[in-house]
Design a protein around this motif. Structure first.
Motif, mmCIF file in Angstrom:
data_model
loop_
_atom_site.group_PDB
_atom_site.id
_atom_site.type_symbol
_atom_site.label_atom_id
_atom_site.label_comp_id
_atom_site.label_asym_id
_atom_site.label_seq_id
_atom_site.Cartn_x
_atom_site.Cartn_y
_atom_site.Cartn_z
ATOM 1 N N HIS A 34 0.836 -1.212 0.000
ATOM 2 C CA HIS A 34 0.000 0.000 0.000
ATOM 3 C C HIS A 34 0.866 1.255 0.000
ATOM 4 O O HIS A 34 0.407 2.333 -0.357
ATOM 5 C CB HIS A 34 -0.922 0.037 1.227
ATOM 6 N N THR A 91 -8.965 14.142 7.002
ATOM 7 C CA THR A 91 -8.666 12.975 6.188
ATOM 8 C C THR A 91 -9.043 11.739 6.978
ATOM 9 O O THR A 91 -8.712 11.638 8.170
ATOM 10 C CB THR A 91 -7.158 12.920 5.847
ATOM 11 N N TYR A 93 -8.534 7.791 7.563
ATOM 12 C CA TYR A 93 -7.559 6.733 7.342
ATOM 13 C C TYR A 93 -8.185 5.391 7.687
ATOM 14 O O TYR A 93 -8.926 5.271 8.659
ATOM 15 C CB TYR A 93 -6.320 6.944 8.224
ATOM 16 N N ALA A 97 -3.698 2.621 4.918
ATOM 17 C CA ALA A 97 -3.306 4.034 4.889
ATOM 18 C C ALA A 97 -1.972 4.210 5.611
ATOM 19 O O ALA A 97 -1.573 3.397 6.442
ATOM 20 C CB ALA A 97 -4.375 4.890 5.559
#
Length: 150
Positions: A34, A91, A93, A97
């Motif tokens: 990721h 944001t 997550y 992430a």
């Protein structure tokens, strides 16, 4: 302080090398992929990087990272949800992430964001200094050049 209940290094050292490698790949491969820095890494490089992870947890409401805090880690979320705030910008997550990349690369010393756990979170921290030797041994296209400039 970020602590874990057991020492994974001790567990990996007690296993036969081939089994230890397979276990590390099984446990971390998707998590590492990721992170764009590590996508082109070989399996050997991934194992070496993951052996330098230190795991920790956060409970709902815990501050994982606070704005202005000195940080030198890339933090990768394996499980859970958190919210990051940078002024008015929020944001969300979730698993896969990551944050703290600018501090990890040495481009900033203090965190520009606050990240708070919304659910139980399993996280991994990684410091650049712990993997510089790994990057020299297993060059990852693009990352090695970036590390040399830091």
């Amino acid at each position: 302080p970020r602590k874990t209940l057991f020492d994974e290094d001790v567990i990996y050292e007690e296993l036969p090398p081939k089994f230890s490698t397979r276990l590390v790949l099984h446990r971390f491969e998707r998590t590492v992929h990721h992170v764009p820095f590590f996508r082109k890494a070989t399996n050997e490089c991934i194992v070496a990087i993951c052996r330098n992870f230190h795991g920790f947890t956060a409970m709902p409401g815990d501050m994982i990272l606070e704005q202005g805090e000195h940080n030198h880690e890339l933090i990768i979320m394996e499980y859970g949800r958190a919210t990051g705030t940078d002024g008015a910008i929020k944001t969300n997550y979730s698993a896969g992430a990551f944050f703290g990349e600018m501090e990890f690369l040495g481009l900033q010393e203090k965190s520009p964001i606050t990240v708070q756990a919304k659910t139980y979170c399993d996280l991994y921290g990684l410091k650049l200094g712990h993997i510089k030797h790994t990057m020299a041994e297993y060059p990852v296209r693009g990352l090695t050049d970036l590390l040399q400039s830091c």
